[in-house]
Write an enzyme that holds these catalytic residues in place. Structure first.
Site, mmCIF file in Angstrom:
data_model
loop_
_atom_site.group_PDB
_atom_site.id
_atom_site.type_symbol
_atom_site.label_atom_id
_atom_site.label_comp_id
_atom_site.label_asym_id
_atom_site.label_seq_id
_atom_site.Cartn_x
_atom_site.Cartn_y
_atom_site.Cartn_z
ATOM 1 N N ASP A 132 -7.680 1.553 2.072
ATOM 2 C CA ASP A 132 -7.202 0.329 1.794
ATOM 3 C C ASP A 132 -8.219 -0.417 0.890
ATOM 4 O OD1 ASP A 132 -4.535 -0.325 2.711
ATOM 5 O OD2 ASP A 132 -5.263 -0.615 4.985
ATOM 6 N N GLN A 189 -2.555 -0.515 10.099
ATOM 7 C CA GLN A 189 -1.384 -1.398 9.428
ATOM 8 C C GLN A 189 -1.887 -2.862 9.971
ATOM 9 O OE1 GLN A 189 0.990 -0.549 7.558
ATOM 10 N NE2 GLN A 189 2.193 -2.162 7.444
ATOM 11 N N LYS A 199 5.487 5.220 3.616
ATOM 12 C CA LYS A 199 3.903 5.826 3.332
ATOM 13 C C LYS A 199 4.289 7.335 3.677
ATOM 14 C CE LYS A 199 1.643 1.503 3.987
ATOM 15 N NZ LYS A 199 1.137 0.552 4.776
#
Ligand SMILES: NC(=O)C1=CN([C@@H]2O[C@H](COP(=O)(O)OP(=O)(O)OC[C@H]3O[C@@H](n4cnc5c(N)ncnc54)[C@H](OP(=O)(O)O)[C@@H]3O)[C@@H](O)[C@H]2O)C=CC1
Ligand SMILES: Nc1nc(=O)c2c([nH]1)NC[C@@H]1CN(c3ccc(C(=O)N[C@@H](CCC(=O)O)C(=O)O)cc3)C=[N+]21
Ligand SMILES: [Mg+2]
Length: 282
Positions: free
Chosen positions: A120, A97, A53
């Site tokens: 997200d 995460q 990422k």
């Protein structure tokens, strides 16, 4: 007949090229979209994703920083750090995460992220916004899958879509997006009786279970579009999907590979959401 391969890596590159204008327009206003990724613990797979990422962001001239903390980090310390990032105007997106170490309450942590920075789309208010048809951020993996279906010109209106897996981060938002696009959606889970009876009816089959190669060619309707979200690392170190590619490709009309399918699309949609977050600050 053998299936068309839906090349997620290539499509992700194309989408990236098309983002250049939006990135430049922001830079002219002295805004550089910025993402902060928080990684707690030392899971090696998570470290790989987080690095992927960050590299994608920096290659495009965006800001990205990764903050790594030991698994012993307290929930309070983590939430305090998130609150600081919520108030930092140079940070447009915050990603924690998952999975988090078991001593941390993932729901509580995610709900500490400001919904406007939750790229997200996992915050409960963003989940609700998506469910009621007014999304702020569409979760990156299902969003990426929709872009793949679009690029394949798949007719979703009236299609039978079957989603296997009902997680908050993949299966459920995936089903909502397919439903919104006009498909008739079935969601299967680990308790589903006669899974094959459902999968064989699917014009569009999305598999997100984390069970390596559980879907085989005999479970697929001839000509179906098969989207394999699964990422399973075998003992040989190789990645495997949730679909047995060798048998599925002989039956499907089109299929995504693993790697090189949904994974790269997830990362590019994270980019899209972060740029979108920055644009909203204009
Ligand atoms: N490519 C990408 O970008 C991404 C890939 N992934 C991958 O996708 C997969 C799924 O991830 P995630 O949604 O987080 O996983 P979860 O473990 O949170 O959810 C799995 C879902 O699959 C269902 N399931 C498990 N076994 C079966 C079975 N035998 N038959 C039918 N349904 C089953 C579970 O059912 P129940 O509800 O009954 O427990 C559950 O709903 C993983 O391999 C993950 O690594 C995830 C995110 C992004
Ligand atoms: N808060 C949060 N958001 C996430 O989006 C999130 C997460 N947590 N936890 C883990 C899962 C998994 N995930 C992947 C992203 C990219 C690839 C990816 O780039 N895959 C490449 C290969 C990667 C490799 O070689 O290991 C591919 O499929 O071609 C895979 C998986 C995002 N997730
Ligand atoms: Mg993939």
């Amino acid at each position: 007949m053998t299936a068309r391969i839906i090349d997620g890596k290539k499509l992700a590159e194309t989408i990236k090229l098309n983002l250049a204008d939006r990135i430049n327009a922001l830079k002219e206003k002295d805004i550089i979209p910025g993402l902060t990724v928080i990684l707690v613990g030392d899971d090696p797979a998570s470290q790989v994703y987080v690095r992927n990422k960050a590299n994608t962001f920096t290659k495009l001239g965006l800001n990205s920083s990764v903050e790594q903390y030991p698994a012993s980090l307290s929930e309070e310390a983590l939430c305090n750090r998130i609150r600081e990032l919520n108030n930092d105007p140079s940070v447009h997106g915050i990603l924690v995460q998952l999975p988090l170490p078991a001593n941390l309450d993932a729901n509580k942590v995610i709900e500490t992220i400001s919904p406007e920075k939750d790229v997200d789309g996992f915050h409960i208010s963003n989940a609700g916004a998506l469910m009621t048809g007014r999304p702020l951020f569409i979760p990156c993996t299902p969003y990426g899958v929709m872009k793949m279906l679009e690029s394949e010109k798949v007719e979703l209106r009236g299609a039978e879509a079957v989603v296997i897996g009902a997680s908050n981060i993949v299966g459920k938002p995936m089903a909502l997006l397919l439903q919104k696009a006009g498909a008739t959606v079935t969601i299967c889970n680990s308790k589903t009786k006669d899974l094959a009876a459902h999968t064989r009816r699917a014009d569009v089959l999305v598999v997100a279970t984390g069970r390596a190669e559980m879907i085989t060619g005999d479970m697929i309707k001839p000509g179906a579009i098969v989207i394999d979200v699964g990422i399973n690392r075998g003992s040989d170190g190789k990645l495997k999907g949730d679909v047995e590619f060798s048998s599925a490709k002989e039956v499907a009309g089109a299929i995504t590979p693993v790697p090189g399918g949904v994974g790269p699309m997830t990362i590019v949609m994270l980019l899209v959401n972060t740029i979108e977050a920055a644009e909203r600050k204009l």
